[in-house]
Write a protein that holds these residues in place. Sequence first.
Motif, short mmCIF file in Angstrom:
data_model
loop_
_atom_site.label_atom_id
_atom_site.label_comp_id
_atom_site.label_asym_id
_atom_site.label_seq_id
_atom_site.Cartn_x
_atom_site.Cartn_y
_atom_site.Cartn_z
N PHE C 65 -115.69 -72.71 42.05
CA PHE C 65 -116.76 -72.39 41.10
C PHE C 65 -116.19 -72.33 39.68
CE2 PHE C 65 -119.08 -69.15 38.69
CZ PHE C 65 -120.32 -69.78 38.61
N HIS C 66 -115.06 -71.65 39.52
CA HIS C 66 -114.42 -71.56 38.20
C HIS C 66 -114.06 -72.95 37.69
CE1 HIS C 66 -113.07 -67.14 38.95
NE2 HIS C 66 -114.31 -67.24 38.55
N TYR C 67 -113.50 -73.76 38.58
CA TYR C 67 -113.06 -75.09 38.17
C TYR C 67 -114.26 -75.91 37.71
CZ TYR C 67 -110.81 -79.61 38.15
OH TYR C 67 -110.33 -80.83 37.76
N ALA C 68 -115.34 -75.89 38.53
CA ALA C 68 -116.51 -76.68 38.20
C ALA C 68 -117.11 -76.23 36.87
CB ALA C 68 -117.55 -76.53 39.33
N ARG C 69 -117.14 -74.92 36.67
CA ARG C 69 -117.69 -74.39 35.42
C ARG C 69 -116.86 -74.88 34.22
NH1 ARG C 69 -116.62 -68.34 35.10
NH2 ARG C 69 -114.64 -69.30 34.54
N ASP C 70 -115.52 -74.80 34.38
CA ASP C 70 -114.66 -75.24 33.28
C ASP C 70 -114.81 -76.73 33.02
OD1 ASP C 70 -113.81 -72.70 33.10
OD2 ASP C 70 -111.87 -73.01 34.07
N VAL C 71 -114.90 -77.52 34.10
CA VAL C 71 -114.99 -78.97 33.91
C VAL C 71 -116.27 -79.31 33.16
CG1 VAL C 71 -115.38 -81.14 35.12
CG2 VAL C 71 -113.52 -79.65 35.82
N LEU C 72 -117.35 -78.60 33.45
CA LEU C 72 -118.60 -78.88 32.76
C LEU C 72 -118.46 -78.63 31.26
CD1 LEU C 72 -121.29 -77.60 35.26
CD2 LEU C 72 -120.61 -79.95 34.72
N SER C 73 -117.59 -77.69 30.89
CA SER C 73 -117.35 -77.50 29.46
C SER C 73 -116.12 -78.29 29.02
CB SER C 73 -117.19 -76.02 29.14
OG SER C 73 -116.18 -75.48 29.95
N LEU C 74 -115.81 -79.36 29.78
CA LEU C 74 -114.73 -80.30 29.47
C LEU C 74 -113.35 -79.64 29.39
CD1 LEU C 74 -116.42 -82.66 26.90
CD2 LEU C 74 -116.04 -83.01 29.34
N ASP C 75 -113.16 -78.57 30.14
CA ASP C 75 -111.84 -77.96 30.23
C ASP C 75 -111.31 -78.25 31.64
OD1 ASP C 75 -109.65 -76.41 30.54
OD2 ASP C 75 -110.64 -74.49 30.18
N PHE C 76 -110.27 -79.08 31.70
CA PHE C 76 -109.78 -79.51 33.01
C PHE C 76 -108.63 -78.65 33.50
CE2 PHE C 76 -112.15 -82.94 31.29
CZ PHE C 76 -112.78 -83.50 32.37
N GLY C 77 -108.46 -77.49 32.90
CA GLY C 77 -107.42 -76.57 33.36
C GLY C 77 -106.06 -76.90 32.78
N ASP C 78 -105.11 -76.02 33.01
CA ASP C 78 -103.76 -76.22 32.52
C ASP C 78 -102.84 -76.61 33.66
OD1 ASP C 78 -104.43 -75.63 29.98
OD2 ASP C 78 -103.57 -73.62 29.94
N SER C 79 -101.88 -77.45 33.31
CA SER C 79 -100.84 -77.76 34.28
C SER C 79 -99.97 -76.52 34.47
CB SER C 79 -99.99 -78.92 33.75
OG SER C 79 -98.75 -78.92 34.40
N ILE C 80 -99.77 -76.11 35.72
CA ILE C 80 -98.90 -74.95 35.94
C ILE C 80 -97.48 -75.32 35.56
CG2 ILE C 80 -98.02 -73.33 37.65
CD1 ILE C 80 -100.41 -73.71 39.30
N ARG C 81 -97.10 -76.54 35.93
CA ARG C 81 -95.72 -76.98 35.75
C ARG C 81 -95.38 -77.13 34.27
NH1 ARG C 81 -93.17 -82.13 37.20
NH2 ARG C 81 -95.19 -83.10 37.02
N LYS C 82 -96.30 -77.68 33.50
CA LYS C 82 -95.97 -77.99 32.11
C LYS C 82 -96.59 -77.01 31.14
CE LYS C 82 -95.50 -82.80 33.26
NZ LYS C 82 -94.30 -83.45 32.77
N ALA C 83 -97.43 -76.09 31.63
CA ALA C 83 -98.07 -75.10 30.77
C ALA C 83 -98.77 -75.75 29.59
CB ALA C 83 -97.04 -74.07 30.30
#
Lengths: 502, 306, 304
Positions: C65-83
């Motif tokens: 749910f969090h991921y889908a919400r963020d994607v709708l606002s064009l936020d695809f999350g942060d890479s854990i590895r590369k921060a």
Amino acid sequence: MTMRNLTACLLGTAFAVTAFAPAYAADTDIIIVLNEELESIDPCMASKSNIGRVILQNISETMTELSPTEGLKPRLADSWEDMGDGTWRFHLHPGVTFSDGTTLDAGDVKHSMERVVSTKISCEIGAKYFGGIKVTPTVVDDLTIDLKADPPQPILPLLMSTLTIVPAETPEEFVQNPIGTGPYVLTEWKAGQSIVLDRRDDYWGAEPEVTKATYLFRTDDAVRAAMVKTGEADISPVISELDATDPATDFSYPNSETTYLRIDQGVAPLDDVRVRKALNMAIDRDAFLGTLIPSDAIKATALVPPSTIGWNPDLTPTAYDPEGAKALLAEAKADGVPVDAEITLIGRTGNFPNVTEVMEALQQMLGDVGFNTKLEMYETGEWVDLYSQPFAEDRGPQLIEAMHDNAKGDPVFTMYFKYACDGLQSGMCDEKAEDLIARATAATGDERAALWKELFAYLHDDVVADVLLFHMVGFSRVSERLDFKPTINTNSELQLSQIKFK
Amino acid sequence: MTETTPDVPSAAGQSRFRRLAAMLWADKFALVAMIFLIVVLLCAILGPMLLDNLATRQNLRGRNAPPFDLTRGWAFVLGADALGRPLLARIIVAARNTIMVAAGAVACSLLIGAALGLVAGYSRRGLSQAIMRLADVIMSFPSLLMAVIVLYMLSASVTNLIIVLAITRIPIYLRTTRAEVLELRERMFVQAALVMGASARRIVFRHILPMVLPTLLTIATLDFAFVMLAESSLSFLGIGIQPPEITWGLMVSQGRPYLTHAWWLSFWPGLAIILTTLSLNLLSNWMRVALDPAQRWRLEMGKKND
Amino acid sequence: MKTFIRKRAVASGLSLIGLIVLVFFLSRLTGDPTSLYLPVDASLESREQFREIHGLNDPILVQFFHYARDVLSLDFGDSIRKARPALQVVLEAFSWTLTLAAVTMLLVTVAAIIFGALAASRVGGVFDRIATFFSLIGASAPDFWIAIVAIVFFSVYLGWVPTSGTGTVWHWILPVAVLFIRPFGLILQVVRGSMISSLSSAYVKTARAKGVGPRPIIFVHALRNAMLPVITVIGDQAAGMLNGAVVVETIFGFPGVGKLMIDSILQRDFAVVLASIMVTAMAIFIMNLLIDLSYAVLDPRIRY
């Protein structure tokens, strides 16, 4: 005409020379090619090999520094003393400035300490060296700081050789432009391609010879070796043993890694000491040296390299004795030990060069004395789960291949995790070992060394805790124009200030 | 180039088999390819039974022994690997796993892909659209991720390895079949058959499939090599074939670090892959000609046309 | 045509959503990234803390749910590895991959069609035999062989081109050449096979009977007829390249999307896996659309 001359000659005539030779590079600029791209460039991640090779003591410095020849020596801290009750007092070097112009004071150290253990970011240094320890920093004055550790840490000054010092303004999130007190400053970072460090003019210490260092990333061993050969790079800290054929440029160094098979003593037949002895006697360690394992590697009698305090020179590696192993197995079998049970031999793919072949050879050697083993190779993710507690209930007898790194000179970074009852990767639980680990961890000086020494002998000769294999070596290729020899530290850092020109 | 198709010589008195054999004899490349493939098949069937001990016995002191040295026995004529095992014996033993995986994966993806492609090409709108979008999804799904997922959910086995490899290769057959069907469907003879009241099944199997098959076979033969090599990169993750089991792909990738020092480690198994692919392709080219009445003359006329 | 494209966009959008949902849940089955990021000695508290920071303790549906919400606002999350933002990481890599794929596929297409058509024009002739032989060897040889041998010969021994890297045009020669070989072999074979059928079809015979010369017959009439399977296979090979050319990226130090995706999968860096699949999938969907449109252009009888 050697290959090198031929290449140089052709380079001189070919149009290509102008096409890709670095333009207007000063003689004191160098190029270093690393084996993996840097994932992050935050100073609090500098305990990872490649991040450390760029950042450690080049951009960010530490309070103390562990030298392979001189032991623990001052860096940002001029001196330190034990105040008792777990508190250590550090006196900082005056007049040190960060690359952003601010002056180093005790507040920066306090913040750096708090930052690596912050719950807002997961810093590798915090997780690796300060897990389970609560360190409370107290600023005494601008250049004096008290660090109180709970439980008390006799080796706190050594631990401070891992802590990278950042300015007090550094946010508690990963930064892309690390600021440090070191002799170099990051001037360019093209993700995936290169990192450039330039020499600072206002460094507090002696001015190093290297003016500029460019770091490139190539995963393939053969390519890195070729790059130094063609002059596209000056140093490759890691090359394959197979490529290390030119004594003028290629050097081996102990890389502080030790390979072993962890014995899971919780499951029969591995709970029987005769079976564990037989495992050790079944392995022809000499047959590996110079074949699958570099001939400079050393047969191990402990999980830490010989440069560690308390390392026990009296222990001898178990000799290859297949007949003796068979006899021990027969004896155990007569007592009802299920020696015929299938033992899973677990390896980690890509852990070190030739790991698969080494595992296959081990399997055959164990099979030759009558063990029934099954070899399984796993990628890192699954391997870590198998290696660490909690273990699966129905796992059956297991031998897990692992490679352990301890370059810090003290066994404390190893022994609790690998041999204590609650150690995350421990396959054993023994009262006497437990007691020795606890006492040695709290002891100082000669007593500490003696206790560790006793523990190593007990684990190796009496418990037969694991199948120790080799202290490994790494290989570097260094251009002939540089005066630089890799050391045991090359696995975790690459100080540009130590690189000279011929 | 002949302008007209010469009369096909009378087949009277010749059995179908003898006629094929004669055509095979006429194309020496295809003949050699056929013989090579039979040898590979024999190795796959008999190799593991006869040579297993020889192929798995290690000898660290004789590792990377160079090829063409007969002093250590015929098995070492191609040299020894990093554990001192004879390469020739290992290649022979590895043929079984290699052929099983490659043939299994290629056959599955070819069958499923072609079937879906025929449906997608012949039916209109909804169903076709759904199949094609499914192909898009598979094409964009990284095969490595699929392998890791399968590894975590199911155990590593040859069957699972075939499944992973087959799924990733389905889209190419599916899309190629559909593209051909789209065009063939509009051709004269299909339209004629339609007018004459042929059933959809008859049109697809009698008229369209034979026209699509040559292209699919060309792709399939080359996919053999691809699958053999891809399989080894999955072995690296712990799925499918694991040492001490062996395939040609695994031998190639295990020899990789030695490429510039002991070339024979990865060269011979790689050559086995190349020769197998080459043979399959030559044979399929020959079959395409031999089975096509309009082109059979090329073989039956022998050398006159060259 | 416009309706076709509109319908296709909707269907592709749905597939993309399906793909992402599928990958999101399936990738979580492959384990927790915690033990991969932290040193093996990390304490249970630091593990717990890591999970908390990255939201790995939430139930998977909440995470989705969090991921889908963020994607709708064009936020695809942060890479854990590369921060760093996952989309930024992916787009940097993808621009390299796209350039490499475009340059290579352009060269491959032109070369394979010319050589394939010439081989088909005289089946069994010397040119046909040679072209077939070499293209098959190229297509079935392990690519790292060619790459390493090329570096040893052209860079180390002859010194003509740099071993690896991306700085200048010279740096591109070896990677493109190595990447060229396999698709070239495959497409050449498909062109050849397809042309053989096409040259013996009634359509070409008619043209020939009308007195059209051999060259126009091969390169205009027959080729056009043979192009459908060829374009499909070109598309398949291009899609493979858009998913990343792992061996070439690894050996030549090309910061493309293939190695990024593999590292992210092995490191369970889910945000990057999802973002890269989204980007490559979009590219592949668009390419397949273009291919389907080109069918209609090449063969006017095909209508959508």
